[in-house]
Each structure stands twice: as structure tokens, then as C-alpha cells.
Design a protein around this motif. Sequence first.
Motif, mmCIF file in Angstrom:
data_model
loop_
_atom_site.group_PDB
_atom_site.id
_atom_site.type_symbol
_atom_site.label_atom_id
_atom_site.label_comp_id
_atom_site.label_asym_id
_atom_site.label_seq_id
_atom_site.Cartn_x
_atom_site.Cartn_y
_atom_site.Cartn_z
ATOM 1 N N TYR A 63 0.846 -1.180 0.000
ATOM 2 C CA TYR A 63 0.000 0.000 0.000
ATOM 3 C C TYR A 63 0.893 1.246 0.000
ATOM 4 C CZ TYR A 63 -3.578 -3.357 1.407
ATOM 5 O OH TYR A 63 -4.415 -4.430 1.450
ATOM 6 N N ALA A 182 -1.690 -0.680 5.324
ATOM 7 C CA ALA A 182 -2.175 0.627 4.877
ATOM 8 C C ALA A 182 -1.998 1.685 5.959
ATOM 9 C CB ALA A 182 -3.641 0.524 4.465
ATOM 10 N N GLU A 183 -2.304 1.347 7.231
ATOM 11 C CA GLU A 183 -2.175 2.323 8.310
ATOM 12 C C GLU A 183 -0.715 2.704 8.544
ATOM 13 O OE1 GLU A 183 -4.096 0.814 11.728
ATOM 14 O OE2 GLU A 183 -6.129 0.905 10.877
ATOM 15 N N PRO A 428 -4.860 6.264 5.274
ATOM 16 C CA PRO A 428 -4.633 4.861 4.900
ATOM 17 C C PRO A 428 -5.329 4.531 3.578
ATOM 18 C CG PRO A 428 -5.206 5.035 7.219
ATOM 19 C CD PRO A 428 -5.442 6.388 6.625
ATOM 20 N N PRO A 429 -4.593 4.023 2.584
ATOM 21 C CA PRO A 429 -5.225 3.678 1.302
ATOM 22 C C PRO A 429 -6.117 2.454 1.449
ATOM 23 C CG PRO A 429 -2.923 3.003 1.303
ATOM 24 C CD PRO A 429 -3.142 3.757 2.571
ATOM 25 N N THR A 430 -7.115 2.418 0.625
ATOM 26 C CA THR A 430 -8.056 1.286 0.669
ATOM 27 C C THR A 430 -7.686 0.183 -0.315
ATOM 28 O OG1 THR A 430 -9.458 2.443 -0.933
ATOM 29 C CG2 THR A 430 -9.932 2.778 1.420
ATOM 30 N N ASN A 431 -6.995 0.525 -1.402
ATOM 31 C CA ASN A 431 -6.632 -0.468 -2.419
ATOM 32 C C ASN A 431 -5.115 -0.619 -2.479
ATOM 33 O OD1 ASN A 431 -9.359 -0.763 -3.229
ATOM 34 N ND2 ASN A 431 -9.162 1.077 -4.518
#
Length: 712
Positions: A63, A182-183, A428-431
Motif C-alpha cells: 500500500y 495501509a495504516e 490509509p489507502p483502501t486499495n
Amino acid sequence: MDSSVTLPASPGVVQLHRPHAENTYYLRDIIGVLRERWLVFMLVFALVAAPSIWLVASLPPTYVATTRVLIEPNERLRLNVESAVAGITLDSESVRSEVEVLKSPNLAQRVLDRLPERVVEDLNPKKTGIFLALSYLRGQQEHSGSEEPAEAPLVTRFLQRITVTPVERSRVITVSYRAYDAEIAAEVANAVAHEYIEMALELKREGTRETADWLATRMAELKSSLDATERSIEAHRTRYDLTQGDGTGLIGERLSQANLALSQARSRLADITARLNRIGSDASLERTSEVLNSQVIQQLRIQEAALAKEVAELATTNGAASPTLVARRSALARVRQSISEETARIRGGMQSDAEAARALQSSLQQEIEALTRRLGELRTATIGLRALERDAGATRAIYENVLLRIKDVVAQESFLRRDARVIGLAVPPTNPASLSPIILMAGCVATGLLAASFALRVIVHFEPGFRRIQDIERATRISVLSAIPKIKLRNEKQNFGGHVSDEQRSRFAESIDMLLGRIMIGKSGSRGTVVTIGSCLPGEGKTYVSLSLAHLATHIGYRCLVIDGDVRAPRLTRSLGLQASPGLADVLDQTRELDDVIAKIGDSGLCFLGVGRSTQGIQRLLGSSLLRSTIDRLTHDFDLIIIDTSPLTVAAEPEIFAQVADQTLLVVQWNRTPRALVQDCVARLSKATASISGIVLSQVRSRNGLEAYEDS
């Protein structure tokens, strides 16, 4: 078939013009190579694609989170010490410099020191699939004696995950971080931006403090130098007595007075000396002004005159012996003695005055010299004093300037502020940012296919012989008349004609039929065609082609004669199962008649002429005119005469036979005969003025050697 046939000036020579003879591989060429090298293709494909697919399958998703930092212009109070408090400028070079700061190992280490342990754990590669093997190998290397600090690889991996990019035509810099979580990606991206801002502010404060410390040290040095200079000034004044001014005016006045007195003394001395020089005798002395003006001398002169008068009168009246006269004469003598003594005294006085004048002149000269030296010393001391005062003034000015700058730096420290700020926090990105595993695996398969194809292309490129008709035609500038596939014979004495009579539809029969048609297409009149068939090396199928061509010609009704022209190794004779018997050499030696040495082979109607029993001096016999006349005679009895000659690299007979033949064929073994050797043999035949009809590609193991004609 699109090939166009052009009849050349020489009878029987056929040139094929192929419009597609470029250096390109066609689909059928590729398919043919794949059929032959499929094992190599699959091996290279597996070696490249399998590890790549395994690696892709082992990669965890990643991510990427991005934060945006704005570099603000410097609007605070500018100080004179630019190096300590210079703000961030807005030119492209400065922006790129800030980008390098964001990618620096120092900033990365500061961020790592403040991030939680879970972020550090994310930097370690996932121990799955191929990463297990890589980590195991890395561990073996570390235990083998490597002394590299543990933090260095961590910082390196951290920097590899950071991407810093300036936005064009703006003061914005994007900071991206790639992580397996992501986080964590968002947390690290924001931490890098905030740590960069704090580090820049700390650097400014540190620079300000360093500048203040340096200025304080410099001020102390200047103060010490100023005190030392002032002490030197006071010592200089005391040494040269310059406390009440420089003193040159008083000394100058005294020097002027001394010079005036010296001038007067010199004048007086000159006058006295002149008068003394004029007094040469007492008579001269008596005429001097000193004597004439002397009151004593005047009184004595009066007394002398009175006494002289009395003496004269007494001498007249009383006589010489008169006591009175004697007394007066004694008195006159005493007066005159007094005059002489007074005159001598006056002379002595004049000499004393001269000595006094000389002494005064000498004293005045010494005083003038002393005053002159003193004046020079005072002037030199004054110059030195002024230099010391100038140094002291310059040092004092620098000291005051440094003192002012220290005050400015201390005051400016309270004005320092951040010159950058975060304008977009990372979320944080989701994908995942990585590509889909399916796409990556497809890329791995494509890479494997490309690598395998390239490997086949390299193998084909470095093979010694010719594989394609286009290649051999481009290298020799001679057309390929036929490509004959390789067949297996059960034994050397197998009937060659079976392949061209019983298997008419086979590719071998088609290739021989094509070759015969292209040889006979230029035949005209009743005279037979003479064809010489040679090769570069032994074992290229030259004899096999000659016999197959002869059997096919006989089978379709041509009167055909095959001649064994291989003097050193008559393979054609052995292939027909015949023994050595009288032949061409005996005819040329005129020991046998031509009709007696021609034999028929079985019931096929094919005729054969051997090389002969005795081959001594065969080159001399072949070079005679009897060879041409013999061949001319045979052309009246046969439609086709095939001469199977020795290889060109073994003997010179092929070039001799080529000179009496209508056509010359060069047999080249597919993918075996070296290319340079083929070109050399073609040059030798061309030099012998032979009519090279074309090249026969023999023992072809690939279909593309034959199918190339279908595309031409």
C-alpha cells in the motif's frame, strides 16, 4: 508458386528472383525452428517463467500513502549573517535540495528512532515463498563474518520505500511511503513530513547558536587585540615623550634659532679670521681699527708725541748728554713699550675672539645635529603612533560591528519559525498499489516466451551453416534451385531411384523433380545438357543428389548418363555396386574407346561412365582438349549428362569439369557447411569461368527449408 524464372545468356543457367529475400523470419521459419528446438525453448521458458511466477505468488500486497508538504517563502526579518539565518528560496535548485533532504539517511534515521516497533517490523520482508530462501542466504552471509551495523540495512530498506517528488511549477513536494500495511504507510508518510519540518527548524536554531558562539569568540579576540593595541600606543607615547603632542614644533623652533646663531658665528669667525690674516706685521697691526680705536693706544700715542717733541727740543738745546734728555728719552721708550704691549694685547684678544668664534661654531653645529636627529626620531615615532592608532580604530570598529551582530542574532532567535507546512495529511489507502497477481503472472509468462525466443534466435544466429534459403542466396548472390530433405538409407547400395519413382508424392521426390525441371528448362535443340555437381566438403550428399537426379531423368524418359568424376574417392561407383573398370581416364589416355567404357545400370536405362582404372596424370588428361571433345560427343547421344566431381576443398578437378559443363550445381549441406567456405567455393568456381546455375541445399531436416519456396 510466385517465383519468376529468367533465362540468362548462357544456356541452362537459371536465376530465381525472389521478392521477399530480406533478412526477416517468417512465421513458417519460426515454426520450423520451434519444431527442431522445442526442448530448448521449453527449458529456457521454464527457467525464466517458473521462478518469476513463484516470486509473484510470494509477494504480499503493498500500500502507498502520500502526504503533501508546502515550502513557504521566507517572510521574516533578514539578518546580516546570511549563512546562519538564510530562508528557503523558491528556485528550482532549492526545491530539489529540499527533495534530497527528505531522502537523506539522517532524516530516515530520525524517523525510525521515533516510530513504534511495528513499523520497523514492517520493513522486514515477509517470510513466505522465495523470501524464506533469500533470508536464509542473507543470514548465512551475515554469520560468515560481516561486521556491517544492523541499522544500515534498515535505513536502506526504509529509503527504498520512500518516494519524494516535487510538483512542477509549484512549491509543493509529495512524500509517498510503501508498506505492507495501509495504516503504517499513512503513519510513516506523515511522520516523515513532520520530522522534516522539525529538523529544518532545529537546524536553523543550531545555526543561529553556532553563529552567536562564533561571533562571541570573535568579539573576545577583537577585545584582546584592541587592548593590546591601546597598551602599545601608551608605551609608544611614553618612550618617545609624546604625551603632550608630537614635540616637533618646539624642536623645529630651537633648530631654527641654532641655525641662525651658527650663521652669525660663522660670519664673525670669518671677519676675525680675515682681519688676522691682514695683520702681517706690527706696522699693519697699528693700522687696524682695533688699535686705532683703542683709547689706551690713543692716550699712549699722545704721550709719545709729546715726549718725542720734548726729546727733540731738549736734543737741540741741551745736547745729547743732558740728564733731562735722557729722562725724556727713557719716558718715550717706556711709552712706546706700552704701545707695543697694548698692540700685542689687542692681537691676542683678536686671536682669542677667533678661537671663541670657532668653539661657538662647533658647539652650534653639534646642537643642530642633535636637534636634527631628535626631530627625525620624533617624526618616525609620530608615524608609528598614527599607525597604531589606525589599527586600534579599525579593530574598535570591527568590535562594535560584531557586538551589534551578536545582539541581532540573539534578538532574531525569537523570530525563527517553520518554513514548511503539511497541506495534505496521508490517509490509509483502501486499495493495494501493487499490480494484480494475474497481470504479473501474465507478464512473467510473456517474459519467459521472449527469453526463450531470444535464446532460439541466438542459437540459430551462431550456427555455422545456412538454415534458410534467403540467407544462402543473400550471402552468395546465387539462387537456391532446390532444398532436398534428409532421408535415411538402410545401406549404401540401396536403390536411389526408389525414392523418386515409387514415392512420387514425397517431399524428396518433389524436391528432385523441382531440381530437374529447373535444370532442363533452359534446354533447347537436340544437344544434351552437361551438368557438373560439386560440393564444398565430403559427405554433403553430392553423390546422392547426382544419382537421384539421374534416376528421375531416366524415369521420365530422358537419355541420361552419369559420370563419376571423383578421381580420389569414386563414391558414385561404389554406390552403384560396381567395381573399378575402364572409364573416362582410359578414354582420355586413348587406350579405350568411348562406347566400350559406358555401362548400363540394370533395366532402368541409366548409363554410367566411371573414372577409370588408371588415374595417374588425370589432371593433365582432364586439362587437354580431349575432355571437351569427349563431352561434346556425348551430348549427341544423351539428353542429360551428370558429372559427380570431387569436393572443391579436396581437389582441383571440379573447376576443370565446370569449364566444359553447361551448368554447375553446388551442393551445400543444411546447417553444416560453414558459410565462409561456401562463399570461398563460389568464388573459386566463378574464377574458373564456370556457369553456376544455382545451389542445392541438401539434407534439410526442417520443413521450412522446403516451404520457403511456397512463400516466395
